[in-house]
Design an enzyme around this catalytic site. Structure first.
Site, PDB file in Angstrom:
ATOM      1  N   THR A   1      29.258  48.231  28.177  1.00  0.00           N
ATOM      2  CA  THR A   1      30.701  48.029  28.115  1.00  0.00           C
ATOM      3  C   THR A   1      31.381  49.358  28.428  1.00  0.00           C
ATOM      4  O   THR A   1      30.811  50.418  28.169  1.00  0.00           O
ATOM      5  CB  THR A   1      31.150  47.514  26.731  1.00  0.00           C
ATOM      6  OG1 THR A   1      32.584  47.617  26.632  1.00  0.00           O
ATOM      7  CG2 THR A   1      30.553  48.344  25.598  1.00  0.00           C
ATOM      8  N   GLY A   2      32.583  49.286  28.972  1.00  0.00           N
ATOM      9  CA  GLY A   2      33.298  50.526  29.285  1.00  0.00           C
ATOM     10  C   GLY A   2      34.019  50.400  30.610  1.00  0.00           C
ATOM     11  O   GLY A   2      34.322  49.284  31.053  1.00  0.00           O
TER      12      GLY A   2
ATOM     13  N   THR B   1      34.704  44.333  27.187  1.00  0.00           N
ATOM     14  CA  THR B   1      33.608  43.441  27.473  1.00  0.00           C
ATOM     15  C   THR B   1      32.811  43.111  26.213  1.00  0.00           C
ATOM     16  O   THR B   1      32.740  43.925  25.310  1.00  0.00           O
ATOM     17  CB  THR B   1      32.728  44.235  28.455  1.00  0.00           C
ATOM     18  OG1 THR B   1      33.541  44.545  29.561  1.00  0.00           O
ATOM     19  CG2 THR B   1      31.515  43.506  28.865  1.00  0.00           C
TER      20      THR B   1
ATOM     21  N   ARG C   1      39.140  41.964  42.042  1.00  0.00           N
ATOM     22  CA  ARG C   1      38.359  43.119  41.577  1.00  0.00           C
ATOM     23  C   ARG C   1      37.238  42.629  40.667  1.00  0.00           C
ATOM     24  O   ARG C   1      37.448  41.825  39.770  1.00  0.00           O
ATOM     25  CB  ARG C   1      39.259  44.092  40.811  1.00  0.00           C
ATOM     26  CG  ARG C   1      38.508  45.305  40.206  1.00  0.00           C
ATOM     27  CD  ARG C   1      38.065  45.057  38.775  1.00  0.00           C
ATOM     28  NE  ARG C   1      37.488  46.247  38.137  1.00  0.00           N
ATOM     29  CZ  ARG C   1      36.838  46.236  36.979  1.00  0.00           C
ATOM     30  NH1 ARG C   1      36.663  45.114  36.327  1.00  0.00           N
ATOM     31  NH2 ARG C   1      36.352  47.357  36.469  1.00  0.00           N
ATOM     32  N   VAL C   2      36.037  43.107  40.934  1.00  0.00           N
ATOM     33  CA  VAL C   2      34.888  42.799  40.086  1.00  0.00           C
ATOM     34  C   VAL C   2      34.298  44.118  39.610  1.00  0.00           C
ATOM     35  O   VAL C   2      34.090  45.026  40.411  1.00  0.00           O
ATOM     36  CB  VAL C   2      33.837  41.977  40.867  1.00  0.00           C
ATOM     37  CG1 VAL C   2      32.603  41.738  40.013  1.00  0.00           C
ATOM     38  CG2 VAL C   2      34.437  40.643  41.326  1.00  0.00           C
ATOM     39  N   GLY C   3      34.057  44.227  38.311  1.00  0.00           N
ATOM     40  CA  GLY C   3      33.514  45.459  37.754  1.00  0.00           C
ATOM     41  C   GLY C   3      32.005  45.418  37.647  1.00  0.00           C
ATOM     42  O   GLY C   3      31.321  44.730  38.412  1.00  0.00           O
ATOM     43  N   ASP C   4      31.479  46.128  36.670  1.00  0.00           N
ATOM     44  CA  ASP C   4      30.018  46.273  36.549  1.00  0.00           C
ATOM     45  C   ASP C   4      29.318  45.035  36.008  1.00  0.00           C
ATOM     46  O   ASP C   4      28.147  44.807  36.284  1.00  0.00           O
ATOM     47  CB  ASP C   4      29.706  47.441  35.598  1.00  0.00           C
ATOM     48  CG  ASP C   4      30.178  47.147  34.176  1.00  0.00           C
ATOM     49  OD1 ASP C   4      29.339  46.977  33.280  1.00  0.00           O
ATOM     50  OD2 ASP C   4      31.407  47.060  33.962  1.00  0.00           O
TER      51      ASP C   4
END
Length: 310
Positions: free
Chosen positions: A218-219, A167, A195-198
């Site tokens: 990020t991560g 990111t 899929r959706v991340g943070d």
């Protein structure tokens, strides 16, 4: 101290042959964001400009260069937030948009919503005149190669994702003391469709509040979401911790509680800033008082004049 902009190009392990392009990319983005601030632009203008530069750079997992989902498609997420009114805008799972961060800002500025997703975000983009681009223009040969590699049955996409670059994001404080953040990503390698991340979630992928500061993260997205990392760091700052100490506390909690690695860029309203990470590397750069700071490994901190073209 003011103004200041800090950017990151993703936490993880950056292969040697790509570390130079990552470093020069974050430095250019920080310079671009700082030029906006020097010209009297707002912190929001600055973070959007910096992240746009990173989205347009195929070395990063955002915009052009985004990783592919399991079907071989691009699905991107982005967020912006400003600290004066807590205004925020985000998009998730968008496909044919060159600069999701600019679309996220339009969600903030032109709708009463905080997040638009997938087809709805695409419809909104068309309604406000954001041009669609062919998906092919966002997919690099490198992204295709990694997608193919990770289709093998025993591949670990999370590990491979942390094994490359992630990111992108930026935080800034303008000369008025207003803070802002922006974060943009292609997500994790070979993720399930949808899929959706943070990244697009307030308090996870970013948070900005003039009473505390601003953070871009990020991560591993699932880990970041579980601890609401951006908001957690600002909670520590509200308790009197410095930007650096609060960042370290948040990252340490994420590692001990859910085994997650990551990185952050953080500022407070006075212009103190930090770029911290628990992963092996994170390309970062900061611009303040006409000096450019940058690093890639833990403990690394180089400086030069902001106007040095290098």
């Amino acid at each position: 101290m003011l103004p200041v902009v800090v950017v990151h190009g993703g936490a993880g392990h950056i292969p040697k042959e790509r570390s130079e392009t990552s470093t020069s990319g974050v430095c250019s983005a920080a310079q671009a964001g700082y030029a906006v601030l020097r010209g009297g632009g707002s912190s929001m203008d600055a973070v959007v400009e910096a992240v746009t530069q990173l989205e347009n750079n195929p070395s990063f997992n955002a915009g052009c260069g985004s990783v592919l989902n399991v079907k071989g498609d691009v699905e991107m997420d982005a967020i912006v937030m400003e600290g004066r009114t807590l205004g925020s805008g985000a998009v998730s799972a968008v496909r044919n948009i060159a600069n999701p961060v600019q679309l996220a800002r339009l969600v903030m500025d032109k709708t009463s919503h905080a997040c638009l997703t997938a087809e709805g975000a695409g419809l909104f983009a068309r309604s406000v005149g954001v041009p669609e681009v062919p998906q092919e223009s966002l997919i690099t040969e490198y992204a295709r190669m990694r997608w193919r590699k990770n289709l093998v049955p025993d591949a670990n996409p999370v590990e491979c994702q942390m094994g490359k670059m992630g990111t992108v994001g930026a935080v800034a404080v303008d000369s008025e003391g207003n803070v802002a953040c922006a974060t943009s990503t292609g997500g994790i390698l070979n993720k399930m469709e949808g899929r959706v991340g943070d990244t697009p979630f307030i308090g996870c992928g970013g948070y900005a509040d003039n009473q505390a500061g601003a953070v871009s993260t990020t991560g591993h997205g699932e880990a970041i979401m579980k601890v609401t990392l951006a908001r957690l760091i600002l909670f520590h700052m509200e308790q009197g911790q410095s930007a650096e100490a609060a960042s370290d506390l948040g990252l340490a909690h994420m590692k001990s509680r859910v085994g997650g690695l990551g990185g952050v860029v953080t500022v407070d309203p006075q212009g103190h800033w930090a770029a911290r990470f628990s992963s092996l590397q994170m390309a970062w750069a900061a611009a303040q008082t006409d000096t450019l700071h940058h690093g890639l490994y833990a403990g690394e901190h180089f400086t030069r004049s902001i106007d040095d073209p290098h």
